[in-house]
Design an enzyme around this catalytic site. Structure first.
Site, mmCIF file in Angstrom:
data_model
loop_
_atom_site.group_PDB
_atom_site.id
_atom_site.type_symbol
_atom_site.label_atom_id
_atom_site.label_comp_id
_atom_site.label_asym_id
_atom_site.label_seq_id
_atom_site.Cartn_x
_atom_site.Cartn_y
_atom_site.Cartn_z
ATOM 1 N N HIS A 70 -16.202 72.213 44.891
ATOM 2 C CA HIS A 70 -15.147 73.062 45.464
ATOM 3 C C HIS A 70 -14.004 73.382 44.516
ATOM 4 O O HIS A 70 -13.074 74.103 44.896
ATOM 5 C CB HIS A 70 -14.594 72.404 46.740
ATOM 6 C CG HIS A 70 -14.000 71.034 46.511
ATOM 7 N ND1 HIS A 70 -13.203 70.418 47.450
ATOM 8 C CD2 HIS A 70 -14.091 70.168 45.464
ATOM 9 C CE1 HIS A 70 -12.828 69.230 47.007
ATOM 10 N NE2 HIS A 70 -13.357 69.053 45.809
ATOM 11 N N HIS A 71 -14.030 72.845 43.281
ATOM 12 C CA HIS A 71 -12.989 73.194 42.302
ATOM 13 C C HIS A 71 -13.395 74.369 41.418
ATOM 14 O O HIS A 71 -12.620 74.755 40.533
ATOM 15 C CB HIS A 71 -12.655 71.989 41.416
ATOM 16 C CG HIS A 71 -12.122 70.809 42.163
ATOM 17 N ND1 HIS A 71 -11.087 70.907 43.075
ATOM 18 C CD2 HIS A 71 -12.481 69.494 42.132
ATOM 19 C CE1 HIS A 71 -10.838 69.702 43.571
ATOM 20 N NE2 HIS A 71 -11.665 68.833 43.029
ATOM 21 N N ALA A 72 -14.588 74.916 41.613
ATOM 22 C CA ALA A 72 -15.019 76.053 40.800
ATOM 23 C C ALA A 72 -14.477 77.354 41.384
ATOM 24 O O ALA A 72 -14.622 77.620 42.580
ATOM 25 C CB ALA A 72 -16.545 76.091 40.722
#
Length: 300
Positions: A119-121
């Site tokens: 989810h940090h991309a």
């Protein structure tokens, strides 16, 4: 039988002393099969996702530089992983696993990816052990190709889902909900549709009460047709990067609360494991295994 995406390449070799616990991707499926939670036939090897679907979420320039090994040193450092062709193959397989899980869950009610929750991309960059955003790619796939009109992403990793929030900031068909450590990574938060930042040291009772007060209301308010659940094990008190104080039992009750609501509302759900950085890899594996045990109990 629960459909579960997994492949040996999920456990990608990293330099000695690297803090990301790749070993969990070997140990978790072994544990689940050995104890009888999953038959071996539940595990399916994901098909790498074709580029055209990846480019519905990620910018072509970034994706092509990633594939060709042309990230700058600063970009590579931000991902936390040393680049290799095998690493990219792993990421593309994880995307395929989450998209296949989404297609399967429409018929089975639930499907789980042993990895994922990246989810940090962002559309144009990777951060924090995340190169490509699997749940975002799968949500866009459902919207564009499967006739789904509304998706809810329930992100209960200890770190805010900043990439996911940014990707769907202007997409009303995807509601992003992130409940995370307020003072944790990333230092600069994005704005989800609903953010619930938690103070350091939040315990089981406080966490579960807040989640129980929030998630049923969201389901009533948003009326999603599909749910993605990011079940991070980094909420544990034993986690080196988490700063919350949940017990393993509290983490299991969190999973039960989310999955029971999906089951009761007959909402198809895809579960991805997300982070977990406890000193003992056994603590991580056991917390993740509880997620599968709850799912098997509800849909078995």
């Amino acid at each position: 039988m629960l459909p579960v995406a997994w492949a040996p390449l999920y456990a990608h070799p990293l330099p000695a002393g690297h803090r990301f616990p790749m070993l969990k991707y070997e140990l978790l499926p072994e544990q689940l099969v050995r104890e009888g939670t999953l038959p071996e036939e539940s595990l399916f090897a994901p098909t790498p996702l074709p580029e055209k679907y990846i480019l519905e979420t990620h910018e072509a320039g970034y994706y092509h530089r990633l594939v060709q090994g042309q990230l700058t040193r600063q970009e590579e450092r931000a991902t936390g992983f040393p680049w290799s062709e095998a690493l990219v193959a792993r990421e593309v397989a994880i995307l395929g696993g989450t998209v296949q899980c989404a297609r399967l869950a429409r018929h089975t009610g639930v499907a789980l990816n042993v990895a994922g929750g990246t989810h940090h991309a962002f559309a144009d960059r990777g951060e924090g052990f995340c190169l490509l955003n699997d749940q975002a790619v799968a949500a866009n796939y459902l919207l564009r190709h499967e006739g789904i009109a509304k998706v809810l992403i329930v992100d209960l990793d200890v770190h805010q889902g900043n990439g996911t929030a940014a990707l769907f900031r202007h997409e009303p068909r995807v509601f992003t909900f992130s409940m995370h450590g307020g003072r944790n990574y990333p230092a600069r938060k994005e704005q989800s549709d609903l953010d619930l930042p938690l103070p350091d040291g939040t315990d089981d009772a406080t966490y579960l009460r807040l989640l129980a007060d929030t998630l049923p209301r969201l389901l009533d308010q948003e009326q999603p047709e599909f749910v993605f659940y990011l079940a991070g094990a980094d909420v544990l008190a034993t986690d080196k990067l988490g700063h919350l104080a949940l017990t393993r039992e509290g983490c299991r009750q969190r999973d039960r609360l989310v999955l029971e609501l999906c089951h009761r509302h007959q909402l198809p759900v895809v579960v991805c494991m997300g982070g977990g950085y406890s000193e003992r890899v056994a603590d991580i594996v056991e917390a993740h295994a509880n997620t599968f045990r709850v799912a098997a109990e509800l849909w078995g």
